[in-house]
Design a protein around this motif. Structure first.
Motif, mmCIF file in Angstrom:
data_model
loop_
_atom_site.group_PDB
_atom_site.id
_atom_site.type_symbol
_atom_site.label_atom_id
_atom_site.label_comp_id
_atom_site.label_asym_id
_atom_site.label_seq_id
_atom_site.Cartn_x
_atom_site.Cartn_y
_atom_site.Cartn_z
ATOM 1 N N PRO A 56 0.803 -1.240 0.000
ATOM 2 C CA PRO A 56 0.000 0.000 0.000
ATOM 3 C C PRO A 56 0.830 1.282 0.000
ATOM 4 N N ILE A 57 2.000 1.271 0.668
ATOM 5 C CA ILE A 57 2.846 2.470 0.680
ATOM 6 C C ILE A 57 3.330 2.786 -0.726
ATOM 7 N N HIS A 58 3.737 1.733 -1.456
ATOM 8 C CA HIS A 58 4.174 1.941 -2.844
ATOM 9 C C HIS A 58 3.036 2.483 -3.702
ATOM 10 N N ASN A 59 1.833 1.951 -3.493
ATOM 11 C CA ASN A 59 0.679 2.443 -4.256
ATOM 12 C C ASN A 59 0.418 3.925 -3.973
ATOM 13 N N LEU A 60 0.552 4.275 -2.682
ATOM 14 C CA LEU A 60 0.294 5.677 -2.309
ATOM 15 C C LEU A 60 1.329 6.619 -2.927
ATOM 16 N N LEU A 61 2.621 6.222 -2.830
ATOM 17 C CA LEU A 61 3.696 7.118 -3.266
ATOM 18 C C LEU A 61 3.844 7.176 -4.788
ATOM 19 N N TYR A 62 3.587 6.051 -5.465
ATOM 20 C CA TYR A 62 3.904 6.009 -6.895
ATOM 21 C C TYR A 62 2.678 5.996 -7.807
ATOM 22 N N ILE A 63 1.498 5.812 -7.231
ATOM 23 C CA ILE A 63 0.292 5.817 -8.076
ATOM 24 C C ILE A 63 -0.698 6.902 -7.612
ATOM 25 N N THR A 64 -1.080 6.837 -6.331
ATOM 26 C CA THR A 64 -2.138 7.745 -5.859
ATOM 27 C C THR A 64 -1.686 9.199 -5.866
ATOM 28 N N LEU A 65 -0.615 9.489 -5.137
ATOM 29 C CA LEU A 65 -0.191 10.894 -5.018
ATOM 30 C C LEU A 65 0.164 11.522 -6.362
ATOM 31 N N PRO A 66 0.930 10.875 -7.234
ATOM 32 C CA PRO A 66 1.229 11.514 -8.538
ATOM 33 C C PRO A 66 -0.022 11.797 -9.368
ATOM 34 N N ASN A 67 -1.062 10.956 -9.230
ATOM 35 C CA ASN A 67 -2.263 11.148 -10.045
ATOM 36 C C ASN A 67 -3.206 12.221 -9.502
ATOM 37 N N ILE A 68 -3.142 12.465 -8.201
ATOM 38 C CA ILE A 68 -4.067 13.476 -7.644
ATOM 39 C C ILE A 68 -3.370 14.805 -7.372
ATOM 40 N N ALA A 69 -2.037 14.832 -7.482
ATOM 41 C CA ALA A 69 -1.301 16.043 -7.107
ATOM 42 C C ALA A 69 -1.675 17.234 -7.974
ATOM 43 N N LYS A 70 -1.731 17.027 -9.291
ATOM 44 C CA LYS A 70 -1.983 18.162 -10.191
ATOM 45 C C LYS A 70 -3.376 18.763 -10.000
ATOM 46 N N PRO A 71 -4.444 17.938 -10.013
ATOM 47 C CA PRO A 71 -5.766 18.562 -9.798
ATOM 48 C C PRO A 71 -5.969 19.054 -8.375
ATOM 49 N N LEU A 72 -5.188 18.517 -7.421
ATOM 50 C CA LEU A 72 -5.384 18.908 -6.030
ATOM 51 C C LEU A 72 -4.661 20.215 -5.687
ATOM 52 N N ALA A 73 -3.623 20.536 -6.468
ATOM 53 C CA ALA A 73 -2.798 21.701 -6.132
ATOM 54 C C ALA A 73 -3.596 23.004 -6.059
ATOM 55 N N PRO A 74 -4.438 23.335 -7.053
ATOM 56 C CA PRO A 74 -5.213 24.597 -6.930
ATOM 57 C C PRO A 74 -6.117 24.619 -5.711
ATOM 58 N N ILE A 75 -6.660 23.449 -5.335
ATOM 59 C CA ILE A 75 -7.542 23.395 -4.163
ATOM 60 C C ILE A 75 -6.743 23.655 -2.887
ATOM 61 N N LEU A 76 -5.531 23.121 -2.825
ATOM 62 C CA LEU A 76 -4.692 23.349 -1.645
ATOM 63 C C LEU A 76 -4.293 24.819 -1.540
ATOM 64 N N ILE A 77 -4.016 25.442 -2.682
ATOM 65 C CA ILE A 77 -3.671 26.867 -2.669
ATOM 66 C C ILE A 77 -4.848 27.698 -2.187
ATOM 67 N N ALA A 78 -6.029 27.380 -2.694
ATOM 68 C CA ALA A 78 -7.236 28.115 -2.270
ATOM 69 C C ALA A 78 -7.508 27.891 -0.786
ATOM 70 N N SER A 79 -7.275 26.666 -0.316
ATOM 71 C CA SER A 79 -7.490 26.366 1.100
ATOM 72 C C SER A 79 -6.491 27.127 1.971
ATOM 73 N N PHE A 80 -5.245 27.223 1.499
ATOM 74 C CA PHE A 80 -4.228 27.983 2.244
ATOM 75 C C PHE A 80 -4.633 29.454 2.335
ATOM 76 N N ALA A 81 -5.063 30.019 1.222
ATOM 77 C CA ALA A 81 -5.476 31.438 1.231
ATOM 78 C C ALA A 81 -6.686 31.659 2.124
ATOM 79 N N PHE A 82 -7.623 30.701 2.117
ATOM 80 C CA PHE A 82 -8.810 30.827 2.983
ATOM 81 C C PHE A 82 -8.406 30.819 4.454
ATOM 82 N N ASN A 83 -7.542 29.862 4.831
ATOM 83 C CA ASN A 83 -7.134 29.783 6.235
ATOM 84 C C ASN A 83 -6.258 30.961 6.642
ATOM 85 N N PHE A 84 -5.560 31.553 5.699
ATOM 86 C CA PHE A 84 -4.741 32.734 6.005
ATOM 87 C C PHE A 84 -5.613 33.867 6.535
#
Length: 510
Positions: free
Chosen positions: A407-435
């Motif tokens: 499962p660790i390999h799946n998380l690091l090499y499959i899950t995170l690389p596939n969700i990182a790009k679409p998740l990045a704008p949401i994380l930025i917006a969440s950071f600005a909201f919490n700021f």
């Protein structure tokens, strides 16, 4: 009914459009003139520019394509650009509770000040007959000197009446309690005696001859009539000052250049709490995003786990914190974390013999805030991650299983690389909201515990936005300094967002 040809031609052409535009422009010009004559400059100027732009867009063929974006442009200009420009302009003034008026208004206040003119003071007695009133004035130094005014209506409007001696007042004499109830209306009554002495209300029970305290001289300076002392407007402090440098309130707003920004750098009582609050704001924003992401992703994976039974029930239960209004959850947590009566301390004391000071210790207070904000924010991240996980092809996990991945390999090499790009704008917006998460801090700790030795009130759990609000509207009401801090927050958040967007774009390119 037959419509005349010329009228039909006018109605079928651009006549109605021009009439509507002219009507809107006339109404807009009326509002602009009204605001300008009330002393406003920036807002009517903004309305004039936007109105002129709108008229051009809706009457010119060259501006036709802009008609569809003009409403959006209008909203951006009115609700984003204008507040920014206005806040930025305020940061270069001493605008605050002590200097909130213009120089013209302050001068008018001084010129309206009245002082006693003469030694004679008259006690008053008020008589009423139906809706008519009469004043009976008696000289405090000579009880035989008594004047009775003509009848007048006491409704708060300015009244000028004559008074003569030897006349009797008609009607019932009002008690002092009833006179006090009429004190506001009595303040607008002026009495003229037979020797042309003009009396106005000088205290609750007295009328006296009053005269202006100041008269105006050149360069807005004022001369005190009785003493000849001169007070002059000081354009550096925003106050009228005497020759000895004593300030005469109220103050007026003046341009102070970059003084507010210099205070943020040079004043230790502002610089140190500002820096501490800035660091805590970044830690809080980043920590909130990180904890919410980790817990949300973990729970999203759990909800995707096929062997888990009744997943729909768990999913609903985990989303519930997101459905409850935030202020209710915050107030509930405030009670749970109560140091003396809260259930959390009761459990901790029973299990481990400890009772953390959640509200008075800075470290525990910040920990509590992160816990509460993570509780409020993880459902949103869980929902987002569940959607992103659904988009990952199952073939990838099946192939990794064949290769013996855990499962660790799946998380690091499959899950995170596939969700990182679409998740990045949401994380930025969440950071600005919490700021700028003002509500959480204000309801949970109100910024406390407070720091000691600061020039302006500051708390260990204050975010920059709470610190700005406190400076502007709670302690001291220093709008100029608060505007400078708000400008700095805007630049910081803008810079962080720009860096994050650049980093996101770079990661997507590679």
């Amino acid at each position: 009914m037959t419509i005349p040809a010329n009228v039909r031609s006018l109605l079928s052409g651009n006549g109605p459009k021009w009439a509507l535009v002219a009507l809107i422009d006339l109404a807009l010009l009326y509002v602009i003139a009204l605001l300008y004559f009330q002393g406003e400059v920036l807002f009517p100027l903004t309305l004039l520019v936007l109105g002129s732009l709108g008229t051009w867009i809706f009457t010119s063929k060259r501006g036709y394509s802009y008609r569809y974006v003009y409403p959006c442009l209008l909203g951006i200009m009115m609700f984003i650009v204008f507040p920014l420009v206005y806040t930025f302009s305020i940061s270069f003034t001493n605008y605050g509770s002590a200097n909130i008026l213009s120089l013209e208004r302050v001068k008018e206040i001084h010129l309206n000040k009245q002082v006693k003119n003469g030694e004679h003071t008259y006690t008053l007695a008020l008589f009423q007959q139906n809706d008519q009133f009469q004043l009976q004035l008696t000289d405090k130094n000579d009880k035989n000197s008594m004047y009775t005014s003509d009848a007048f209506v006491l409704n708060g409007d300015p009244v000028e009446v004559n008074a003569r001696s030897g006349a009797d007042a008609e009607g019932n004499k009002l008690s002092m309690r009833e006179v006090v109830q009429q004190r506001s209306a009595l303040g607008s009554v002026a009495i003229t005696l037979t020797d042309d002495t003009r009396l106005v209300m000088s205290s609750l029970r007295e009328f006296s001859a009053m005269a202006p305290q100041y008269r105006e001289e050149e360069n807005d300076s004022l001369v005190e009539i009785n003493t000849g002392n001169v007070i002059r407007p000081d354009m550096t402090t925003g106050f009228y000052v005497t020759d000895s440098g004593e300030r005469v309130a109220p103050g007026f707003s003046v341009y102070v250049g970059g003084e507010n920004y210099e205070r943020m750098v040079n004043d230790k009582g502002i610089r140190e709490p500002f820096f501490k609050i800035f660091v805590w704001t970044v830690v809080f924003s980043a920590g909130s995003v990180l904890f919410c992401l980790v817990i949300g992703l973990l729970l999203a994976n759990l909800m995707q786990w096929e062997p888990l039974k009744e997943r729909a029930i768990y999913r609903v239960l985990l989303i519930l914190p997101y459905a409850v209004p935030a202020f209710i959850s915050i107030l509930i947590f405030k009670g749970l974390f109560n140091q003396n009566f809260g259930e959390i301390n009761m459990i901790l004391e029973g299990l481990f013999g400890i009772s953390p000071e959640w509200m008075t210790d800075p470290t525990f207070a910040r920990t509590m805030i992160l816990i509460v904000n993570t509780w409020l924010g993880y459902p949103y991240m869980m929902i987002v991650c569940m959607g992103l996980l659904k988009a990952i092809p199952d073939d990838l996990y099946e192939a990794s299983a064949i290769d013996g991945a855990n499962p660790i390999h799946n998380l690091l090499y499959i899950t995170l690389p596939n969700i990182a790009k679409p998740l990045a704008p949401i994380l930025i917006a969440s950071f600005a909201f919490n700021f700028n998460n003002f509500v959480l801090i204000d309801l949970l700790t109100a910024g406390g515990p407070m720091m000691a030795g600061t020039t302006t009130e500051a708390g260990f759990t204050d975010l920059l936005v709470n610190f700005t609000f406190r400076t502007a509207f709670v302690a001291g009401q220093d709008f100029g300094l608060a505007s400078a801090i708000a400008t700095m927050i805007f630049l910081i958040v803008g810079f962080i967002s720009w860096v994050n967007l650049r980093a996101t774009r770079s990661s997507q390119e590679y």
